[in-house]
Design a protein around this motif. Structure first.
Motif, short mmCIF file in Angstrom:
data_model
loop_
_atom_site.label_atom_id
_atom_site.label_comp_id
_atom_site.label_asym_id
_atom_site.label_seq_id
_atom_site.Cartn_x
_atom_site.Cartn_y
_atom_site.Cartn_z
N LEU A 21 0.86 -1.18 0.00
CA LEU A 21 0.00 0.00 0.00
C LEU A 21 0.89 1.23 0.00
N ILE A 22 0.79 2.03 -1.06
CA ILE A 22 1.57 3.27 -1.13
C ILE A 22 0.62 4.43 -1.44
N ALA A 23 1.08 5.63 -1.15
CA ALA A 23 0.23 6.82 -1.26
C ALA A 23 0.82 7.82 -2.25
N HIS A 24 -0.06 8.41 -3.04
CA HIS A 24 0.34 9.44 -4.00
C HIS A 24 0.41 10.79 -3.29
N MET A 25 1.50 11.50 -3.49
CA MET A 25 1.68 12.79 -2.82
C MET A 25 0.67 13.81 -3.33
N GLY A 26 0.14 14.60 -2.41
CA GLY A 26 -0.90 15.55 -2.75
C GLY A 26 -0.36 16.90 -3.19
N SER A 106 -7.73 4.20 -0.63
CA SER A 106 -8.82 5.08 -1.05
C SER A 106 -8.43 5.77 -2.35
N PRO A 107 -9.35 5.80 -3.32
CA PRO A 107 -9.04 6.51 -4.56
C PRO A 107 -9.06 8.03 -4.40
N ASP A 108 -9.61 8.52 -3.27
CA ASP A 108 -9.66 9.96 -3.02
C ASP A 108 -9.59 10.24 -1.53
N LEU A 109 -8.39 10.52 -1.05
CA LEU A 109 -8.22 10.83 0.37
C LEU A 109 -8.57 12.27 0.71
N THR A 110 -8.79 13.10 -0.30
CA THR A 110 -9.06 14.51 -0.04
C THR A 110 -10.41 14.71 0.64
N THR A 111 -11.29 13.72 0.57
CA THR A 111 -12.59 13.85 1.21
C THR A 111 -12.71 13.02 2.48
N ARG A 112 -11.67 12.24 2.81
CA ARG A 112 -11.71 11.42 4.03
C ARG A 112 -11.40 12.31 5.24
N PRO A 113 -12.31 12.35 6.22
CA PRO A 113 -12.04 13.16 7.41
C PRO A 113 -10.78 12.66 8.13
N ILE A 130 -1.10 27.85 -0.01
CA ILE A 130 -2.36 27.11 -0.02
C ILE A 130 -2.20 25.82 0.79
N ASP A 131 -3.30 25.34 1.34
CA ASP A 131 -3.31 24.06 2.04
C ASP A 131 -3.61 22.96 1.04
N VAL A 132 -2.81 21.89 1.08
CA VAL A 132 -3.02 20.74 0.20
C VAL A 132 -2.95 19.47 1.05
N PRO A 133 -3.63 18.41 0.62
CA PRO A 133 -3.50 17.15 1.36
C PRO A 133 -2.07 16.63 1.22
N GLU A 134 -1.54 16.04 2.32
CA GLU A 134 -0.20 15.46 2.22
C GLU A 134 -0.17 14.35 1.18
N VAL A 135 -1.21 13.53 1.16
CA VAL A 135 -1.37 12.51 0.12
C VAL A 135 -2.81 12.59 -0.37
N ASP A 136 -3.03 12.27 -1.65
CA ASP A 136 -4.39 12.40 -2.18
C ASP A 136 -5.07 11.06 -2.48
N ARG A 137 -4.30 9.98 -2.50
CA ARG A 137 -4.89 8.65 -2.67
C ARG A 137 -3.91 7.59 -2.21
N ALA A 138 -4.43 6.43 -1.87
CA ALA A 138 -3.61 5.30 -1.45
C ALA A 138 -4.11 4.06 -2.18
#
Length: 167
Positions: A21-26, A106-113, A130-138
């Motif tokens: 399991l790896i995560a894409h940088m946001g 998750s295909p979209d971590l930007t909406t996960r609380p 600007i604020d960005v998610p650290e990762v956007d999907r895993a």
């Protein structure tokens, strides 16, 4: 003294047949990048903090869910060319976790609380932050697919995982 981070690498399967399991940088810089734009969930070890505690904290912060409460296997420290050190712990999960309601992918971590964000200057040298998610999907990947996606300094972790889990 180099910065030390702790990472938690979830995997199912062993040896060369493992999936990780790896995560894409946001953020906008990574939005259109795929190769070398993925990372093992990780973060800085705070002074006096245990490596496993830091890895589990960072996993939860980046993915918005706690890491599975399973034993860890220490894969050791890995030094980037920048001097940064990432200490990686592996957790073997049952394959049945993948696709289950407890799957941290998750295909979209930007909406996960509960997922963490970072502040970046965008566009570069604009002075605008600007604020960005650290990762956007895993996502779960087989090792051959994960290797070119991971940042260069983390690619040797996959070899360590194979060596540690090959019977």
């Amino acid at each position: 003294m180099p910065v030390t981070s702790a990472a938690l690498l979830l995997h199912h399967g062993r040896g060369a047949d493992a999936h990780v399991l790896i995560a894409h940088m946001g953020g906008p810089f990574w939005a259109r990048k795929d190769e070398r734009a993925w990372s093992i969930p990780k973060g800085v070890v705070e002074p006096g903090e245990d490596v496993e505690a830091a890895a589990r904290r960072e996993f939860a912060e980046e993915l918005g869910v706690p890491a599975p409460d399973l034993p860890v296997r220490d894969l050791g420290p890995f030094r980037y060319t920048s001097g940064k050190v990432v200490h990686v712990l592996a957790v073997e999960v049952p394959a049945a976790l993948v696709g289950s309601p407890d799957d941290p992918a998750s295909p979209d971590l930007t909406t996960r609380p509960g997922t963490s964000t970072a502040q970046v200057e965008w566009p570069p040298r604009s002075g605008r932050r600007i604020d960005v998610p650290e990762v956007d999907r895993a996502v779960w990947f087989a090792l051959p697919r994960a290797r070119p996606l991971l940042v260069l300094g983390q690619q040797p972790v996959l070899d360590a995982l194979v060596a540690a889990t090959t019977p």
